[in-house]
Each structure stands twice: as structure tokens, then as C-alpha cells.
Design a protein around this motif. Structure first.
Motif, PDB file in Angstrom:
ATOM      1  N   UNK A 170       0.860  -1.183   0.000  1.00 12.27           N
ATOM      2  CA  UNK A 170       0.000   0.000   0.000  1.00 12.27           C
ATOM      3  C   UNK A 170       0.898   1.235   0.000  1.00 12.27           C
ATOM      4  N   UNK A 171       0.723   2.084  -0.990  1.00 12.16           N
ATOM      5  CA  UNK A 171       1.586   3.256  -1.137  1.00 12.16           C
ATOM      6  C   UNK A 171       0.788   4.408  -1.731  1.00 12.16           C
ATOM      7  N   UNK A 172       1.254   5.617  -1.463  1.00  6.56           N
ATOM      8  CA  UNK A 172       0.580   6.788  -2.028  1.00  6.56           C
ATOM      9  C   UNK A 172       0.663   6.796  -3.557  1.00  6.56           C
ATOM     10  N   UNK A 173       1.752   6.255  -4.081  1.00  4.46           N
ATOM     11  CA  UNK A 173       1.961   6.324  -5.521  1.00  4.46           C
ATOM     12  C   UNK A 173       2.842   5.174  -5.983  1.00  4.46           C
ATOM     13  N   UNK A 174       2.938   5.041  -7.286  1.00  2.00           N
ATOM     14  CA  UNK A 174       3.843   4.067  -7.905  1.00  2.00           C
ATOM     15  C   UNK A 174       4.398   4.692  -9.169  1.00  2.00           C
ATOM     16  N   UNK A 175       5.598   4.284  -9.542  1.00  2.00           N
ATOM     17  CA  UNK A 175       6.218   4.746 -10.776  1.00  2.00           C
ATOM     18  C   UNK A 175       6.460   3.533 -11.655  1.00  2.00           C
ATOM     19  N   UNK A 176       6.016   3.623 -12.910  1.00  2.00           N
ATOM     20  CA  UNK A 176       6.087   2.480 -13.808  1.00  2.00           C
ATOM     21  C   UNK A 176       6.628   2.891 -15.173  1.00  2.00           C
ATOM     22  N   UNK A 177       7.195   1.932 -15.876  1.00  2.00           N
ATOM     23  CA  UNK A 177       7.585   2.115 -17.263  1.00  2.00           C
ATOM     24  C   UNK A 177       6.671   1.235 -18.111  1.00  2.00           C
ATOM     25  N   UNK A 178       5.840   1.861 -18.947  1.00  2.00           N
ATOM     26  CA  UNK A 178       4.883   1.112 -19.754  1.00  2.00           C
ATOM     27  C   UNK A 178       5.586   0.414 -20.906  1.00  2.00           C
ATOM     28  N   UNK A 179       5.059  -0.740 -21.295  1.00  2.00           N
ATOM     29  CA  UNK A 179       5.625  -1.508 -22.399  1.00  2.00           C
ATOM     30  C   UNK A 179       4.520  -1.820 -23.397  1.00  2.00           C
ATOM     31  N   UNK A 180       4.655  -1.387 -24.641  1.00  2.00           N
ATOM     32  CA  UNK A 180       3.627  -1.628 -25.642  1.00  2.00           C
ATOM     33  C   UNK A 180       3.251  -3.109 -25.755  1.00  2.00           C
ATOM     34  N   UNK A 181       1.952  -3.368 -25.639  1.00  2.00           N
ATOM     35  CA  UNK A 181       1.458  -4.731 -25.789  1.00  2.00           C
ATOM     36  C   UNK A 181       1.743  -5.655 -24.633  1.00  2.00           C
TER      37      UNK A 181
END
Length: 387
Positions: A170-181
Motif C-alpha cells: 500500500x503506497x501513495x503512488x507508484x512509478x512504472x515504465x509502460x511496455x507496448x502490448x
């Protein structure tokens, strides 16, 4: 530099908490969660030109530091965010160095990370010259459950896997790197649990550039591509138009424009903001994009106006490129405060410096007192001297 030296240097972020006024007993334990691949980065700087085939080139500078997702994790932690990282670490000296640097040196929570027996750390050698960088990487996928049983070599610029377990805290936010498909279940889980997801994206090697291929965008609070990526995804010829078009898919779109700065649009309110880049002499641009995202995440969680968030992101990125390495070049509040004290003390009569004085005036009320005097931990040529 010994591991004890790392431990003795208290994280500078501990001197200032940007979310102090917002914290409550029932809040999540973490401000931000992220997952990905940790590399050992070896960075050569001061090269006169690109290496020439069949010759030997000597670099004037060299630094080693944790890389890959560690760039983002360190940038977030140095801005005072309680950061949790889930990653596989190599069962070697490189992995040990990266783990200790992140956990003991930067105060990053690694309770969801694991050292994988018999697996060696991925390594990237980066060569910086003429304002650009060239990277050579080597590594293998971590064995299950941290990675698929088979697959192509991992690529630091566009990691080919994200650990499937454990589930995000459980966190206020998350950082992600999107990957096509390639949707990632943990992004949906983090958003469903109430976290604000901030995402960037790598280059689309397929050449399709279809937003429909980024299903995880539906779970994001903000999307932060660069100008080339944003224009390709939106079929526009202007980064500002691209940002506005992206708000049809995500609440906030931020487009970085290199030397021109950055532009942001808020689809909920219709607000837009643009902040020019701070001109500096870049030593090494490794990790600057991660530092930019970390600054924007910090300002968003703190509830700042859109333009102030953009300004902090640009400032922290500009400060980072003046140091070696990716993760350990990230500035803390001490560097931010020192920069502001220097700029505000010059009292310019006009021009670009006058604009910076007005644009960053919000720092006067934000930063407490004088800048801390101790220095940040920086990348060093070797992993550690013997004590």
C-alpha cells in the motif's frame, strides 16, 4: 569508499520531508513503490569523441553506481519520499554493493527485493561525449519468479521484464515504465489500492506507436513521455498539442522537450504549464529523465500547483547532469536549497536569471533555513576501497 563510509553518511533527504504537513497515522507506510531491473553502471566521461574502431580511448572521468530502476528509486528517496523497491539483485559483489548502497546509503526499503543465488548482476557501461551517451549492457533474465524462464537479453533502456511478485505494498503512488502490448498486473493492483501511478514509456521498436497498445495507461494519474514519443503516439507535430491530446487518455500529461524545457496539461481542470530548461553544462545525462519524474511525483504528492511541480522536476534534472552516474547524481534538498540561495543572492536586474528568480520563488517558503552542509554520496571509480 567502504560500506561503512556509506552507512555513516546519513541520507540528506532526512533533513526535509516535503509531505510532513500531509502525513497522518492511517497513511500508507510508503510514499512510492516501484519495481524493475537493477544494473551496475560504469560510466566513462570526458571523452573527446565516440570511440573509434581499432583504437584505445582514455576517459578523463569514471564513476560506478547502481543503475536501471535504482536511478529512479534513489532520486525519489533523496527528495524525501519513503520509497519501496522490489527487484532481483545479483548474488555477487556487484549485487552486494548495489543492495548496500540503496538500503543503507539511501534508506530505500528493500523488503520486497531478493538476492537470487547463482545469478550475476546486469552491467551497463556508459560512455558520455558531446552531450550524448552510448551504452553497452550485458545481463540475463533473473530466474522465476523474478523473470520468465526464457527471453531475450535484458535492456536497461527498455527492461524486458518487471518482477511478477511480490504484490505491491500500500503506497501513495507508484512509478512504472509502460511496455507496448505488455500489460503489467502490478500497475492495476497499485491503482486499485488507491495509489497514483506515474508512468513513462520506452521507444516503441515495433514502430506502431498506438496508444491502444498501452492498456496500463488507463490506470495512470500522469504520463511523462518525451516529445518524440508523445508526438508519435498522438500523430501530432507539436509537443504541446501532443500533451493536450494525451489528456484524453490520462488525467495529466507531461512532455519533456529537451533544451526547451517541459510542458504539462491537466485534463481535469484544463490547466497547462510550461517551464523552460535551466541551462547547465552537462557532465553526464544518465538518469536525468528519472530525476525529472521523481521531482514531478514529489510535487504532485505534496499538492503543489502544476507549474511548481514542473519547475522542481526541471531543476532537479538540471542539477543531476552535473555529476557522474545515474542514481548517485540525483540531488537532494541540500543541492536544491544551495542552488536557490545562489540564484536569489545574485538579484539580477533582468533576463533569464530574473525569470528563474520569479519562477522558483516558491522555494523560499518551502525550504527551511540554510542548505545542509554535508555532501551527497557520489559515484566513485571503484566499488569500494578496503578499510
Amino acid at each position: 569508499m567502504t560500506h561503512q563510509d556509506d552507512h555513516d553518511q546519513a541520507p540528506l533527504a532526512s533533513t526535509f520531508d516535503p509531505l510532513a504537513a500531509l502525513r497522518a497515522p492511517a497513511d500508507p507506510d510508503y510514499d512510492v513503490y516501484l519495481t524493475g531491473t537493477v544494473f551496475l553502471d560504469i560510466v566513462f566521461t570526458g571523452l573527446e569523441s565516440a570511440p573509434v574502431r581499432g583504437t584505445e580511448s582514455w576517459a578523463r572521468g569514471m564513476g560506478s553506481s547502481p543503475g536501471g530502476v535504482a536511478n529512479m528509486a534513489t532520486a525519489l528517496a533523496r527528495l524525501g519520499l519513503r520509497t519501496s523497491l522490489a527487484a532481483a539483485f545479483g548474488d555477487d559483489k556487484y549485487g552486494e554493493y548495489c543492495w548496500e548502497t540503496l538500503e543503507r546509503g539511501e534508506g530505500i526499503d528493500l523488503s520486497r527485493s531478493r538476492t537470487v543465488p547463482g545469478w550475476h548482476s546486469p552491467v551497463t557501461v556508459s560512455m558520455a561525449y558531446e552531450g550524448e551517451r552510448t551504452m553497452v549492457s550485458h545481463g540475463h533474465e533473473a530466474p522465476p519468479p523474478w523473470g520468465p524462464p526464457t527471453g531475450p537479453p535484458i535492456d536497461e533502456a527498455a527492461p524486458s521484464f518487471v518482477p511478477a511478485v511480490p504484490p505491491p505494498p500500500r503506497a501513495r503512488s507508484a512509478v512504472a515504465s509502460l511496455r507496448p502490448g505488455q500489460p503489467q498486473d502490478w500497475i492495476r493492483e497499485a491503482a486499485t489500492a488507491g495509489g497514483l501511478v506515474f508512468a513513462d514509456v520506452g521507444w516503441d521498436d515495433t514502430g506502431a506507436w498506438e496508444l491502444a497498445e498501452l492498456p496500463d495507461l488507463a490506470h495512470c494519474e500522469a504520463f511523462l513521455p518525451n516529445a518524440a514519443e508523445a508526438m508519435r503516439y498522438t500523430r501530432t507535430d507539436c509537443p504541446r498539442a501532443a500533451a493536450r491530446a494525451l489528456t484524453e487518455r490520462v488525467p495529466i500529461a507531461v512532455v519533456t522537450m529537451g533544451a526547451e524545457g517541459a510542458y504539462a496539461a491537466d485534463g481535469r481542470t484544463g490547466e497547462t504549464a510550461e517551464v523552460p530548461a535551466i541551462l547547465v553544462e552537462a557532465l553526464d545525462t544518465t538518469g536525468a529523465g528519472d530525476v525529472f519524474v521523481a521531482g514531478f511525483v514529489t510535487g504532485t504528492l505534496a499538492g503543489w500547483p502544476l507549474a511548481d511541480r514542473l519547475a522542481l522536476a526541471g531543476l532537479t534534472a538540471a542539477l543531476s547532469v552535473q555529476e557522474f552516474g545515474g542514481s548517485l547524481s540525483a540531488p537532494g534538498w541540500g543541492e536544491v536549497a544551495a542552488w536557490w540561495q545562489r540564484v536569489s543572492s545574485l538579484r539580477p536586474a533582468g533576463g533569464r536569471l530574473d525569470h528563474e528568480l520569479r519562477r522558483y520563488a516558491f522555494l523560499s517558503e518551502l525550504l527551511p533555513g540554510s542548505a545542509p552542509t554535508w555532501s551527497r554520496r557520489r559515484a566513485v571509480p571503484t566499488l569500494g576501497f578496503r578499510g
